[in-house]
Design a protein around this motif. Structure first.
Motif, PDB file in Angstrom:
ATOM      1  N   THR A 141     -10.348  -0.693  -4.945  1.00 35.48           N
ATOM      2  CA  THR A 141     -10.438   0.668  -4.423  1.00 35.48           C
ATOM      3  C   THR A 141     -10.025   0.694  -2.953  1.00 35.48           C
ATOM      4  O   THR A 141      -9.324   1.598  -2.516  1.00 35.48           O
ATOM      5  CB  THR A 141     -11.867   1.227  -4.554  1.00 35.48           C
ATOM      6  OG1 THR A 141     -12.784   0.296  -4.008  1.00 35.48           O
ATOM      7  CG2 THR A 141     -12.222   1.491  -5.992  1.00 35.48           C
ATOM      8  N   THR A 142     -10.456  -0.318  -2.203  1.00 30.25           N
ATOM      9  CA  THR A 142     -10.131  -0.331  -0.780  1.00 30.25           C
ATOM     10  C   THR A 142      -8.635  -0.475  -0.553  1.00 30.25           C
ATOM     11  O   THR A 142      -8.042   0.249   0.264  1.00 30.25           O
ATOM     12  CB  THR A 142     -10.855  -1.491  -0.085  1.00 30.25           C
ATOM     13  OG1 THR A 142     -12.244  -1.359  -0.315  1.00 30.25           O
ATOM     14  CG2 THR A 142     -10.579  -1.475   1.401  1.00 30.25           C
ATOM     15  N   MET A 143      -8.019  -1.399  -1.308  1.00 26.34           N
ATOM     16  CA  MET A 143      -6.582  -1.593  -1.086  1.00 26.34           C
ATOM     17  C   MET A 143      -5.787  -0.371  -1.523  1.00 26.34           C
ATOM     18  O   MET A 143      -4.796   0.001  -0.887  1.00 26.34           O
ATOM     19  CB  MET A 143      -6.099  -2.866  -1.782  1.00 26.34           C
ATOM     20  CG  MET A 143      -6.557  -4.108  -1.024  1.00 26.34           C
ATOM     21  SD  MET A 143      -5.995  -5.659  -1.730  1.00 26.34           S
ATOM     22  CE  MET A 143      -4.250  -5.591  -1.424  1.00 26.34           C
ATOM     23  N   PHE A 144      -6.232   0.253  -2.607  1.00 27.77           N
ATOM     24  CA  PHE A 144      -5.540   1.465  -3.027  1.00 27.77           C
ATOM     25  C   PHE A 144      -5.690   2.558  -1.970  1.00 27.77           C
ATOM     26  O   PHE A 144      -4.725   3.239  -1.615  1.00 27.77           O
ATOM     27  CB  PHE A 144      -6.090   1.943  -4.379  1.00 27.77           C
ATOM     28  CG  PHE A 144      -5.322   3.078  -4.978  1.00 27.77           C
ATOM     29  CD1 PHE A 144      -4.133   2.837  -5.652  1.00 27.77           C
ATOM     30  CD2 PHE A 144      -5.760   4.386  -4.863  1.00 27.77           C
ATOM     31  CE1 PHE A 144      -3.409   3.874  -6.200  1.00 27.77           C
ATOM     32  CE2 PHE A 144      -5.039   5.436  -5.409  1.00 27.77           C
ATOM     33  CZ  PHE A 144      -3.866   5.177  -6.087  1.00 27.77           C
ATOM     34  N   ALA A 145      -6.920   2.670  -1.448  1.00 24.76           N
ATOM     35  CA  ALA A 145      -7.160   3.663  -0.398  1.00 24.76           C
ATOM     36  C   ALA A 145      -6.279   3.376   0.808  1.00 24.76           C
ATOM     37  O   ALA A 145      -5.682   4.294   1.392  1.00 24.76           O
ATOM     38  CB  ALA A 145      -8.633   3.648   0.001  1.00 24.76           C
ATOM     39  N   ALA A 146      -6.173   2.110   1.160  1.00 24.75           N
ATOM     40  CA  ALA A 146      -5.325   1.743   2.295  1.00 24.75           C
ATOM     41  C   ALA A 146      -3.885   2.151   2.017  1.00 24.75           C
ATOM     42  O   ALA A 146      -3.198   2.698   2.891  1.00 24.75           O
ATOM     43  CB  ALA A 146      -5.420   0.243   2.548  1.00 24.75           C
ATOM     44  N   GLY A 147      -3.432   1.895   0.785  1.00 25.40           N
ATOM     45  CA  GLY A 147      -2.075   2.277   0.422  1.00 25.40           C
ATOM     46  C   GLY A 147      -1.857   3.770   0.575  1.00 25.40           C
ATOM     47  O   GLY A 147      -0.865   4.217   1.160  1.00 25.40           O
ATOM     48  N   VAL A 148      -2.812   4.540   0.076  1.00 23.36           N
ATOM     49  CA  VAL A 148      -2.694   5.997   0.154  1.00 23.36           C
ATOM     50  C   VAL A 148      -2.633   6.448   1.607  1.00 23.36           C
ATOM     51  O   VAL A 148      -1.802   7.274   1.993  1.00 23.36           O
ATOM     52  CB  VAL A 148      -3.896   6.655  -0.566  1.00 23.36           C
ATOM     53  CG1 VAL A 148      -3.914   8.143  -0.307  1.00 23.36           C
ATOM     54  CG2 VAL A 148      -3.832   6.381  -2.049  1.00 23.36           C
ATOM     55  N   VAL A 149      -3.526   5.877   2.426  1.00 27.35           N
ATOM     56  CA  VAL A 149      -3.578   6.305   3.823  1.00 27.35           C
ATOM     57  C   VAL A 149      -2.312   5.914   4.587  1.00 27.35           C
ATOM     58  O   VAL A 149      -1.765   6.725   5.337  1.00 27.35           O
ATOM     59  CB  VAL A 149      -4.847   5.729   4.500  1.00 27.35           C
ATOM     60  CG1 VAL A 149      -4.801   5.946   5.999  1.00 27.35           C
ATOM     61  CG2 VAL A 149      -6.078   6.393   3.920  1.00 27.35           C
ATOM     62  N   ILE A 150      -1.817   4.684   4.345  1.00 24.27           N
ATOM     63  CA  ILE A 150      -0.573   4.279   5.019  1.00 24.27           C
ATOM     64  C   ILE A 150       0.567   5.216   4.617  1.00 24.27           C
ATOM     65  O   ILE A 150       1.373   5.655   5.436  1.00 24.27           O
ATOM     66  CB  ILE A 150      -0.185   2.826   4.675  1.00 24.27           C
ATOM     67  CG1 ILE A 150      -1.291   1.857   5.087  1.00 24.27           C
ATOM     68  CG2 ILE A 150       1.111   2.429   5.383  1.00 24.27           C
ATOM     69  CD1 ILE A 150      -1.022   0.434   4.627  1.00 24.27           C
ATOM     70  N   LEU A 151       0.570   5.518   3.334  1.00 26.38           N
ATOM     71  CA  LEU A 151       1.617   6.391   2.798  1.00 26.38           C
ATOM     72  C   LEU A 151       1.636   7.728   3.538  1.00 26.38           C
ATOM     73  O   LEU A 151       2.683   8.213   3.963  1.00 26.38           O
ATOM     74  CB  LEU A 151       1.328   6.612   1.310  1.00 26.38           C
ATOM     75  CG  LEU A 151       2.468   6.974   0.386  1.00 26.38           C
ATOM     76  CD1 LEU A 151       3.528   5.897   0.437  1.00 26.38           C
ATOM     77  CD2 LEU A 151       1.947   7.112  -1.039  1.00 26.38           C
ATOM     78  N   GLU A 152       0.465   8.312   3.695  1.00 23.51           N
ATOM     79  CA  GLU A 152       0.391   9.610   4.353  1.00 23.51           C
ATOM     80  C   GLU A 152       0.628   9.478   5.855  1.00 23.51           C
ATOM     81  O   GLU A 152       1.288  10.299   6.479  1.00 23.51           O
ATOM     82  CB  GLU A 152      -0.994  10.241   4.117  1.00 23.51           C
ATOM     83  CG  GLU A 152      -1.325  10.458   2.655  1.00 23.51           C
ATOM     84  CD  GLU A 152      -0.584  11.646   2.052  1.00 23.51           C
ATOM     85  OE1 GLU A 152      -0.099  12.479   2.830  1.00 23.51           O
ATOM     86  OE2 GLU A 152      -0.491  11.721   0.814  1.00 23.51           O
ATOM     87  N   GLN A 153       0.085   8.433   6.421  1.00 21.80           N
ATOM     88  CA  GLN A 153       0.144   8.222   7.856  1.00 21.80           C
ATOM     89  C   GLN A 153       1.578   8.075   8.343  1.00 21.80           C
ATOM     90  O   GLN A 153       1.972   8.642   9.350  1.00 21.80           O
ATOM     91  CB  GLN A 153      -0.663   6.949   8.199  1.00 21.80           C
ATOM     92  CG  GLN A 153      -0.731   6.618   9.675  1.00 21.80           C
ATOM     93  CD  GLN A 153      -1.672   7.564  10.395  1.00 21.80           C
ATOM     94  OE1 GLN A 153      -2.651   8.018   9.820  1.00 21.80           O
ATOM     95  NE2 GLN A 153      -1.366   7.871  11.642  1.00 21.80           N
ATOM     96  N   THR A 154       2.366   7.287   7.599  1.00 17.24           N
ATOM     97  CA  THR A 154       3.717   7.002   8.058  1.00 17.24           C
ATOM     98  C   THR A 154       4.695   8.100   7.681  1.00 17.24           C
ATOM     99  O   THR A 154       5.880   8.001   7.973  1.00 17.24           O
ATOM    100  CB  THR A 154       4.231   5.678   7.463  1.00 17.24           C
ATOM    101  OG1 THR A 154       4.069   5.763   6.052  1.00 17.24           O
ATOM    102  CG2 THR A 154       3.462   4.498   7.996  1.00 17.24           C
ATOM    103  N   GLY A 155       4.187   9.106   7.000  1.00 15.89           N
ATOM    104  CA  GLY A 155       5.083  10.194   6.641  1.00 15.89           C
ATOM    105  C   GLY A 155       6.075   9.815   5.564  1.00 15.89           C
ATOM    106  O   GLY A 155       7.032  10.517   5.302  1.00 15.89           O
ATOM    107  N   THR A 156       5.848   8.668   4.946  1.00 20.24           N
ATOM    108  CA  THR A 156       6.727   8.265   3.856  1.00 20.24           C
ATOM    109  C   THR A 156       6.530   9.186   2.669  1.00 20.24           C
ATOM    110  O   THR A 156       7.425   9.418   1.875  1.00 20.24           O
ATOM    111  CB  THR A 156       6.391   6.836   3.406  1.00 20.24           C
ATOM    112  OG1 THR A 156       5.989   6.105   4.548  1.00 20.24           O
ATOM    113  CG2 THR A 156       7.570   6.181   2.767  1.00 20.24           C
TER     114      THR A 156
END
Lengths: 313, 274, 411
Positions: free
Chosen positions: A99-114
């Protein structure tokens, strides 16, 4: 015909190949009682994929594959670490990590504007099976034409390579995978380290997951890791036969799932279209339900009947 | 009479003649093995050397650490201290000279494998990486099944065998491994009389072939009939040696304490004087 | 940043405050229920529960939209979610009990197949081109931005109710997790208790769908209890700590997402919770890894020291390098590997202590097995003085045996 070749066949190929790669490996996950490792891996590859994408800015690249493989290994080590040194129950350790790694993925995704540009979470969950097209194909004979074949979508070629890898892996390590799944202690004492075999299995799972991921999405990857293997498990007690049956079940889920999604609603007289990737997983699940109910030896119906026969004697 | 916390030197001497033997001749030697679960010692400084070519029972009360002893000696579970030597070499380098038969409950019997598949697994070490078993290997596995009387069940899925038959398959697998030292964890647990007989016959055959066999055993009544040597454990090394001199009421009292009724003790020691 | 602090101090508007409080209540309730799911070793069933909500949500949307034209009504959607999640749990149970497949395979099957059905339904909704379907995507990853006041209120109240139910049933759940058969013997219906536990879990998952999203909601029920487990061994305290971690993590996460509306709320909450987990894992003095490593180091030292001294007492060579270095550092062994005078006298003390311990084990096998400090500490520190005196008296007639030993050791 050319519509079928150009639009339907690539999707069928993509779905079936994705299903096959995952379905074959799934056998060993199910036998090792690690079915949910497939679930965990298909979640944890997200940050790996995102980071791989940030480096190359290309979808379906080998960098994404590499990132995913790295993320998978990292997750497995983290789960082991938390389990061992934190004395945490394996299921819970897995839950924390994925769950944590998925959450990290989601947040990076949104954060970087990708997000929204090339990659988005919905795609990661649903996949994009229908996007595969093969415009160079006009007739059946093109299927034997190397040059035209090479114009198949990149993702299909990639999945083909991954399938080859998976099959070679299983054939080469069949004996080792078998013994380390059945009796890790004996395996270790004969010099076949269950730790390394387990890790290499997980790496293969990650590779298959990523290759299939862009096609069918992460949740369906889980379905393909579990359902065909579970179906085959209901039908046979022979590992080779199980692998074979799970392969057939994967391919048929890919084929019929797509056909049902593409033509089902139309046949019923509806206008709407449904997600082909979703339908593939539904078909895989239905196959499993059928196997659980009607398998000749282990099916619930047959067992009931046997019990009744037994009771009446 | 050794004190039970004694560990060490006597191991390096032949118990009967006090003649020094070289470590290369000692099939299985454990030095100062200490194992703890959750910071509670289960095994405390156990040192032991198995007599070569003998059939030895490891006995002791529940929780005495008998299975733990085998697993820790093999390096299958972490230990606090101690090491194991097989014919003078560290255990890690001599795993192929040892065959370990785990408790029946240790594996998933629903696994898609037949009896002969399981026996073949014993040969995997000889087959080596990447290679598939040949007909020669199948033949050998079949022979091992025959020697435990299981040839008719070769193609039966292992889950469909009885407990005793499963144990025999395990034994056949150990035979296939063709090792010099055999460590068996409760092979007699929950098996029928016929299987028990078959297992004993196989154990005797192994010893007759010059193998060294160590068996975790529960039933004190049969120790005298089946084994030539014993190792008594109770978290610590209590005693070891030939059955006639070691399987005494005094030693049993030390290992089992109040857990063994005095009538039981009497019965066993009477047998010892007979 | 300013906005984050505003949200944190509940001064970023009424709605935001409500969302944050709702998230905190949700986190507290799920942390509390998660404790029992963890102790029951069924952590990952929540994964099946959460994914199995999707078809229910989608179907409820379609039905509500087609027949009542009110597809976005949160209670209706959540009701649908609860129904299909309940079906999912039953399916897991059925597969586990009626087929040869194990629980992990059952969970995986249910979560992926149900989710796939949900996805198919979602694509149908998309092609139906109905207004108001956009809200459905929020169920996947959670979205608190644009949440209605009534929705936030529903979530807060429902979470509080579930939390209350957990507290009221705490005694029975503890019993269930600790000893199932004892609970049954006490007259509790274990099956029913298990169902209640899963029902409450299901309630939490459903309530949390909107805030955290179905992919990550299970983290709320997994991470807080696992983190809390490092701090205590007592169930009521565990529940309290898990609820506290769940509440504060969700609160901070929700506040963060209020200050960055693009960020998925669920993802932020999970990351905050994970940081709590890491801190607990590292520094908890009870079961944290630093504490555990220290404990292990001390334990190892005690064992090696004692065994080294016993070896000296029996005139045996000390071979283990770690034992040798510990003996040397304690001044019990010289650089030449020979015991010092101090070592000799200490060895005799330990030898006598060990004999008393051995005698104790022989005389009271059950008690000595139950004793954690058996032969680790001097016997006088562990057992009452009169017991030790009895042992000493018992030992003294056997003094001769000591001589025998040294002869045996040197033979």
């Amino acid at each position: 015909m050319d519509i079928f070749l150009q639009f339907d066949l690539p999707s069928i190929l993509l779905g079936s190949l994705a299903a096959l790669a995952c379905g074959l490996l799934g056998n060993f996950l199910v036998l090792r009682k690690q079915a949910l490792m497939g679930d965990a891996i298909s979640h944890v590859v997200l940050p790996g994929i995102v980071i791989g994408f940030l480096f190359t800015h290309e979808t379906s690249s080998w960098a994404m594959m590499l990132g995913a493989g790295g993320a998978a290994i990292f997750a497995v080590l983290l789960i082991e670490l938390i389990r061992r040194i934190g004395n945490v129950e394996p299921g819970a350790a897995m839950g924390v990590v994925f769950t944590t790694m998925f959450a990290a993925g989601v947040v990076i995704l949104e954060q970087t504007g990708t997000a929204g540009v090339h990659l988005d979470v919905e795609h990661a969950l649903y996949g994009n099976l229908e996007s595969a097209i093969w415009l160079d194909a006009y007739s059946l004979s093109d299927l034997w034409n190397w040059q035209v074949l090479m114009t198949l979508p990149e993702s299909i070629k990639q999945l083909f390579v991954v399938n080859m890898l998976v099959i070679v892996f299983i054939v080469l390590f069949f004996k080792e995978l078998k013994i380390s799944s059945f009796d890790p202690l004996l395996s270790a004492s004969l010099g076949f380290s269950p730790k390394w075999l387990g890790l290499s299995l997980i790496v293969m799972v990650a590779i298959a997951a990523v290759a299939a991921f862009t096609a069918v999405g992460s949740i369906l990857v889980i379905a393909m890791f579990i359902c065909p293997a579970a179906t085959a498990r209901m039908l046979t007690d022979n590992l080779k036969a199980q692998l074979f049956i799970s392969g057939i079940a994967s391919l048929s889920a890919g084929l019929f799932g797509y056909l049902l999604a593409a033509f089902g609603p139309g046949l019923l007289g509806y206008e709407f279209s449904v997600s082909a990737a979703g339908m593939i997983a539904v078909v895989a699940g239905l196959q499993q339900v059928l196997a659980m109910l009607f398998a000749p030896h282990y099916g619930v119906v047959m067992r009931r009947r046997r019990q009744r026969a037994h009771a009446s004697v | 009479m050794h004190d039970r916390s004694s560990s060490g030197l006597h191991l390096l001497h032949d118990t009967d003649t006090s003649k020094t033997v070289s470590p290369q001749d000692l099939p299985f030697t454990v030095q100062g093995m200490t194992v703890a679960y959750h910071h509670k010692p289960v095994l405390w400084g156990v040192s032991y050397s198995a007599p070569k070519g003998c059939l030895t029972a490891i006995i002791g009360p529940n929780g005495a650490g008998k299975s733990t002893f085998l697993k820790a000696a093999l390096g299958l579970i972490p230990k606090l201290s101690g090491d194991t030597k097989v014919f003078g070499a560290p255990i890690e380098k001599s795993l192929k000279r040892i065959a370990y038969v785990p408790q029946r409950s240790a594996v998933d019997w629903d696994f898609p494998a037949t009896a002969i598949d399981v026996v073949l697994m014993g040969l995997y070490g000889q087959i080596g990486w990447f290679r598939w078993p040949s007909r020669k290997h199948r033949q050998k596995a079949m022979d091992c099944l025959k020697s435990v009387g299981m040839q008719d069940f070769a193609n039966r899925q292992i889950g469909q065998l009885s407990g005793g038959q499963q144990q025999r398959v395990f034994l056949a697998r150990a035979l296939a491994q063709d090792s010099e030292v055999y460590l068996m964890d409760e092979p007699f647990a929950g098996v029928d009389a016929a299987t028990e007989k078959a297992i004993v016959a196989v154990l005797r055959q192994l010893v007759a072939d010059g193998k060294t066999v160590l068996v975790v055993h529960h039933d004190l009544e049969t120790v005298r009939d089946y084994y030539s040597h014993i190792l008594l454990l109770n978290g610590q090394h209590v005693a070891d040696g030939p059955v006639e001199t070691t399987f005494t009421a005094e030693n049993l009292q030390k290992a089992y304490g109040g857990r063994l009724a005095s009538t039981q003790l009497d019965g066993l020691s009477e047998a010892s004087s007979a | 940043m300013e906005q984050f602090f505003a949200a944190l101090t509940l001064s970023a508007g009424y709605n935001t405050a409500l969302v944050c409080i709702g998230a905190a209540l949700l986190g507290a309730a799920s942390g509390a229920i998660g404790v029992f799911v963890l102790l029951r070793k069924r952590t990952l069933i929540s994964d099946a529960v959460s994914h199995a909500t999707l078809p229910g949500v989608a179907l409820a949307f379609i039905i509500a939209q087609v027949y009542f034209d009110s597809g976005r009504s949160l209670p209706v959607l959540l009701f649908g979610a609860a129904l299909s999640a309940g079906l999912g749990v039953l399916a897991v149970d059925w597969i586990k009990t009626h087929t040869r497949l194990t629980e992990d395979a059952a969970i995986g099957t249910v979560l992926s197949t149900f989710f796939a059905v949900g996805m198919v339904l979602l694509t149908i909704i998309q092609s139906m081109s109905i207004a108001g379907q956009a809200g459905l995507e929020g169920f996947l990853l959670g979205a608190t931005s644009g949440m209605l006041k009534s929705e936030a209120l529903t979530i807060a109240v429902a979470a509080a109710l579930v939390g209350l139910a957990v507290v009221l049933r705490m005694k029975e759940f503890s019993l269930l997790c600790f000893d199932e058969s004892f609970a049954a013997a006490c007259g509790y219906n274990v099956r029913w208790l298990d169902r209640t536990l899963l029902l409450l879990l299901l309630g939490i998952v459903v309530i949390g769908l909107k805030t955290v999203g179905l992919v990550l909601i299970i983290a709320l029920a997994i991470i807080p209890p696992v983190a809390a487990r490092f701090w205590t061994d007592r169930v009521p305290v565990l529940v309290a700590i898990a609820a506290g971690i769940g509440a504060s993590g969700s609160y901070i996460g929700a506040a963060l997402s209020a200050s960055a509306p693009n960020m998925p709320t669920g993802g932020l909450i999970v990351l905050v919770l994970f940081s709590f987990f890491v801190v607990s894992l590292l520094i908890s003095p009870v079961r944290g890894i630093l504490a555990a490593a220290l404990k292990h180091y001390r334990f190892q030292r005690i064992v090696h020291l004692r065994q080294g001294l016993l070896a000296i007492a029996h005139d045996e060579p000390v071979l283990e390098p770690l034992t040798r270095s510990i003996l040397r550092r304690g001044g019990f062994m010289g650089g030449d590997g020979q015991p010092t005078v101090k070592g000799q006298s200490e060895a005799r003390l330990i030898e006598r202590d060990q004999k008393l311990w051995n005698l104790y084990r022989e005389m009271h096998p059950e008690e000595s097995h139950a004793l954690a400090d058996w032969s680790l500490k001097p016997i006088g520190e562990v057992l009452p003085a009169d017991t030790v005196r009895v042992l000493e008296q018992e030992l003294s007639p056997h003094v001769v045996r000591g001589d025998e030993t040294s002869r045996g050791g040197a033979a």
